[in-house]
Design an enzyme around this catalytic site. Sequence first.
Site, PDB file in Angstrom:
ATOM      1  N   GLY A   1       0.817  -1.198   0.000  1.00 42.39           N
ATOM      2  CA  GLY A   1       0.000   0.000   0.000  1.00 42.39           C
ATOM      3  C   GLY A   1       0.853   1.251   0.000  1.00 42.39           C
ATOM      4  N   CYS A   2       0.291   2.334   0.488  1.00 43.75           N
ATOM      5  CA  CYS A   2       1.019   3.603   0.549  1.00 43.75           C
ATOM      6  C   CYS A   2       2.325   3.434   1.312  1.00 43.75           C
ATOM      7  CB  CYS A   2       0.149   4.663   1.223  1.00 43.75           C
ATOM      8  SG  CYS A   2       0.989   6.235   1.494  1.00 43.75           S
ATOM      9  N   PHE A   3       3.418   3.893   0.720  1.00 43.94           N
ATOM     10  CA  PHE A   3       4.715   3.656   1.357  1.00 43.94           C
ATOM     11  C   PHE A   3       4.958   4.503   2.608  1.00 43.94           C
ATOM     12  CE2 PHE A   3       6.409   5.940  -2.731  1.00 43.94           C
ATOM     13  CZ  PHE A   3       5.764   7.131  -2.389  1.00 43.94           C
TER      14      PHE A   3
END
Length: 234
Positions: free
Chosen positions: A56-58
């Site tokens: 997902g979002c880093f």
Amino acid sequence: MSTSSHRRSLAALLAATLFSLGVCAADAAEDAVVIPPPAIDEEASSGTETAIFAGGCFWGVQGVFQHVKGVESAVSGYAGGDAKTAQYETVSTGSTGHAESVQVKFDPKQVSYGKLLQIFFSVAHNPTQLNFQGPDQGTQYRSAVFVADPQQRKVAESYISQLDKAHVFPQPIVTKVSETTGFYPAEAYHQDFLTLNPTYPYIVYNDMPKIENLKSLFPADYRGKPVLVLKAKG
């Protein structure tokens, strides 16, 4: 604004609305899952080892690993595609093959590759979600482990099989194990985003609970002061 940026803005707006209604982040975010350690792990060796995780979002994944003892650096970036398309706005189209990823360099005498996998599957993301995490959707948010060598592949694939057989998650794990073909650091404004923006609604809503879960479920591996890519503001 890219589709990815738009979704994160919507997530931030949702978080702010929930806060105004008295809903706390711990209630809104997904719960961590208590899972056993891997039955097969690498033997401790000298020097520094590198692992790459996509979940997902880093921002949140980087934040989690920056708080793990034995981690020497955790850099947000892109993996799975070509160097020429490794830019945020391009990756956000979902057409590049890249996944938002975090490159983790660690001391295997302090923390094993298997332990990093356990933290990744337990608190950093939900490995049963295909091509999305929370409000973020697209192949760039897929769950993936990019392995550096056959030993990492063996540990990762064995652990996924172990967890699926134990049914520790309600659905099968969809994490893909792939060879590392390149890692490209993300833009400077993405680095250390969680630490530099702890009150940003998206971070409060989606990612700060991950840090608390790490501290709660892995107290022996938790470090209070994160290892940062950039110097913190001020």
